[in-house]
Design a protein around this motif. Sequence first.
Motif, short mmCIF file in Angstrom:
data_model
loop_
_atom_site.label_atom_id
_atom_site.label_comp_id
_atom_site.label_asym_id
_atom_site.label_seq_id
_atom_site.Cartn_x
_atom_site.Cartn_y
_atom_site.Cartn_z
N ALA A 69 2.82 0.17 -48.51
CA ALA A 69 2.04 0.04 -49.74
C ALA A 69 0.58 0.41 -49.51
CB ALA A 69 2.15 -1.38 -50.28
N VAL A 70 -0.03 -0.24 -48.52
CA VAL A 70 -1.43 0.03 -48.18
C VAL A 70 -1.50 0.28 -46.68
CG1 VAL A 70 -3.78 -0.85 -48.14
CG2 VAL A 70 -2.26 -1.44 -50.05
N MET A 71 -2.07 1.40 -46.29
CA MET A 71 -2.13 1.75 -44.88
C MET A 71 -3.48 1.35 -44.29
SD MET A 71 -1.40 5.35 -42.92
CE MET A 71 -3.11 5.90 -42.80
N THR A 72 -3.43 0.70 -43.14
CA THR A 72 -4.61 0.36 -42.35
C THR A 72 -4.37 0.91 -40.94
OG1 THR A 72 -3.69 -1.75 -41.59
CG2 THR A 72 -4.93 -1.77 -43.67
N PRO A 73 -5.41 0.98 -40.11
CA PRO A 73 -5.20 1.44 -38.73
C PRO A 73 -4.14 0.61 -38.00
CG PRO A 73 -7.53 1.48 -39.23
CD PRO A 73 -6.85 0.86 -40.41
N GLU A 351 -0.90 10.03 -28.62
CA GLU A 351 -1.02 10.50 -29.99
C GLU A 351 -1.27 9.33 -30.95
OE1 GLU A 351 1.31 13.93 -31.98
OE2 GLU A 351 2.43 12.12 -32.54
N ILE A 352 -0.60 8.21 -30.70
CA ILE A 352 -0.81 7.03 -31.53
C ILE A 352 -2.24 6.51 -31.37
CG2 ILE A 352 -0.10 4.62 -31.89
CD1 ILE A 352 2.75 5.51 -31.07
N ARG A 353 -2.75 6.52 -30.13
CA ARG A 353 -4.16 6.12 -29.91
C ARG A 353 -5.09 7.04 -30.69
NH1 ARG A 353 -2.49 4.83 -24.51
NH2 ARG A 353 -2.84 6.96 -23.83
N ASN A 354 -4.77 8.34 -30.72
CA ASN A 354 -5.59 9.29 -31.46
C ASN A 354 -5.60 8.96 -32.95
OD1 ASN A 354 -5.97 10.65 -29.05
ND2 ASN A 354 -4.48 12.25 -29.50
N LEU A 355 -4.43 8.66 -33.50
CA LEU A 355 -4.34 8.35 -34.93
C LEU A 355 -5.12 7.08 -35.28
CD1 LEU A 355 -0.58 9.15 -35.66
CD2 LEU A 355 -2.58 10.41 -36.47
N VAL A 356 -5.01 6.07 -34.43
CA VAL A 356 -5.73 4.82 -34.67
C VAL A 356 -7.24 5.06 -34.58
CG1 VAL A 356 -6.15 2.50 -33.79
CG2 VAL A 356 -3.82 3.38 -33.89
N TRP A 357 -7.67 5.85 -33.59
CA TRP A 357 -9.09 6.15 -33.42
C TRP A 357 -9.64 6.87 -34.65
CZ3 TRP A 357 -13.14 4.96 -30.46
CH2 TRP A 357 -14.26 5.79 -30.50
N ILE A 358 -8.93 7.89 -35.10
CA ILE A 358 -9.38 8.66 -36.28
C ILE A 358 -9.45 7.76 -37.51
CG2 ILE A 358 -8.73 10.51 -37.87
CD1 ILE A 358 -7.56 11.99 -35.43
N SER A 359 -8.43 6.92 -37.70
CA SER A 359 -8.39 6.02 -38.86
C SER A 359 -9.52 5.00 -38.81
CB SER A 359 -7.04 5.31 -38.92
OG SER A 359 -5.98 6.23 -39.04
N ILE A 362 -12.86 6.64 -39.68
CA ILE A 362 -12.97 6.88 -41.12
C ILE A 362 -13.24 5.57 -41.86
CG2 ILE A 362 -11.66 7.56 -43.19
CD1 ILE A 362 -10.24 9.63 -41.40
N LEU A 363 -12.53 4.52 -41.47
CA LEU A 363 -12.68 3.23 -42.12
C LEU A 363 -14.08 2.66 -41.93
CD1 LEU A 363 -10.96 1.17 -43.75
CD2 LEU A 363 -10.48 0.02 -41.58
N GLN A 364 -14.64 2.86 -40.74
CA GLN A 364 -15.96 2.33 -40.42
C GLN A 364 -17.08 3.35 -40.66
OE1 GLN A 364 -15.92 0.62 -36.48
NE2 GLN A 364 -13.89 -0.27 -36.78
N GLN A 365 -16.71 4.48 -41.25
CA GLN A 365 -17.68 5.53 -41.58
C GLN A 365 -18.48 5.98 -40.35
OE1 GLN A 365 -20.00 4.03 -44.87
NE2 GLN A 365 -18.33 4.29 -46.34
#
Length: 389
Positions: A69-73, A351-359, A362-365
């Motif tokens: 429903a809602v995606m977070t890191p 790759e999962i670490r990369n996705l979490v880092w990117i997210s 973005i979340l923390q601007q």
Amino acid sequence: MPTAPPKGATGDLTTFNVFHGFPEALVRGMRSSFLTDADYHHLTQCETVDDVRLNLSESDYSSALADMAVMTPASLQKAAIEKLVTEFKYLRSQAVEPLSTFLDFVTYEYMIENVMLLLKGALSGRDINELIAQCHPLGMFKESTMRSIPTFENSAKGYADLYQTVLVDTPVGPYFAMFLQESAEHRGDSRNVLEEVEIEIIKSSLIKYWLEDFAQFVEKLGGDTASIMGDLLKVRADTNAINITLNSFGTPLNEPAMRASDRKRLYPAVGHLYPVGSTMLVDVANEEELGRVLELFPQYKAIWNIHASGQGDISIDDAFYERDVQTLELAFESQFHFAVFYAYVKLKEQEIRNLVWISECILQQQKDEISKFVPVFSFHSPWREKKRS
């Protein structure tokens, strides 16, 4: 009547594909599921986490994120790990000996991490349900075992109960037994080991025993598995030895008596640093001395220089990650060996670490930091650009 798997070397042109060809074909096909350079470019241009989800809907993660429903890191990380676990379990279900045992060895690392998480949580009084939720799915035991690990009393009987529970009910029990035996020999009373030794030291000891056991297993398999997987384990053991030394500075482990006893026992008896480098690390008392030791090993000299200079955007952990990705990618460049299965799991974790880092960026601007990740199978990887030039 099913044909028995071979007892000889795994890297045999005449028998490998008969017994292990299907799971190897699966894992090599899974290579196409990794995010591409174009995928990473689009992800780093996203303005919100919802934009990240939208971009991932066109990737191999689309089904894993479909019902979110809602995606977070955190939820992205959980879904991605669950996807990896599902893939790993399918590979394991298609494996026969000795590949099945090899894949079991891969899971033992996560079992050790889960045991340590439960022990550490118990000592701090955290809720058992919260702890179990944080455990890695690849290292899960039976629920009854998971719930019994953190319930021991802070007494001699409690330690004995914990010892028996872990040894009897988990595959990593022999490593725990080795730790207690070795600690008893040096301290004289195994009943007080857990209250005297930091949890991280226990974890380092268990990982050491696992690495040594795993290395012996792949050596017995022979063939390309022994050479390629053996090298991956040596690199992992060296990374542990360097980090143990580096993290001991400013702690009791760096006292002269502790360096020659407790810290020395944490170094794996495997690796490119072993035995000469490991022996030299015992006497290291500060970063300058550590640097002088690593200067003698070309494969670690460049990594240490990054840390010592304190310049640039790459930390020593990032340098280790880059080196690991390069060596793991090389496992896909040859056939008839088991190292590719280990490499797939570790590259997916990167790759999962990369996705979490990117997210998170973005979340923390923090868009200025968003490109500080290590892509997998990237055409623009430093080692590929160096090769082309």
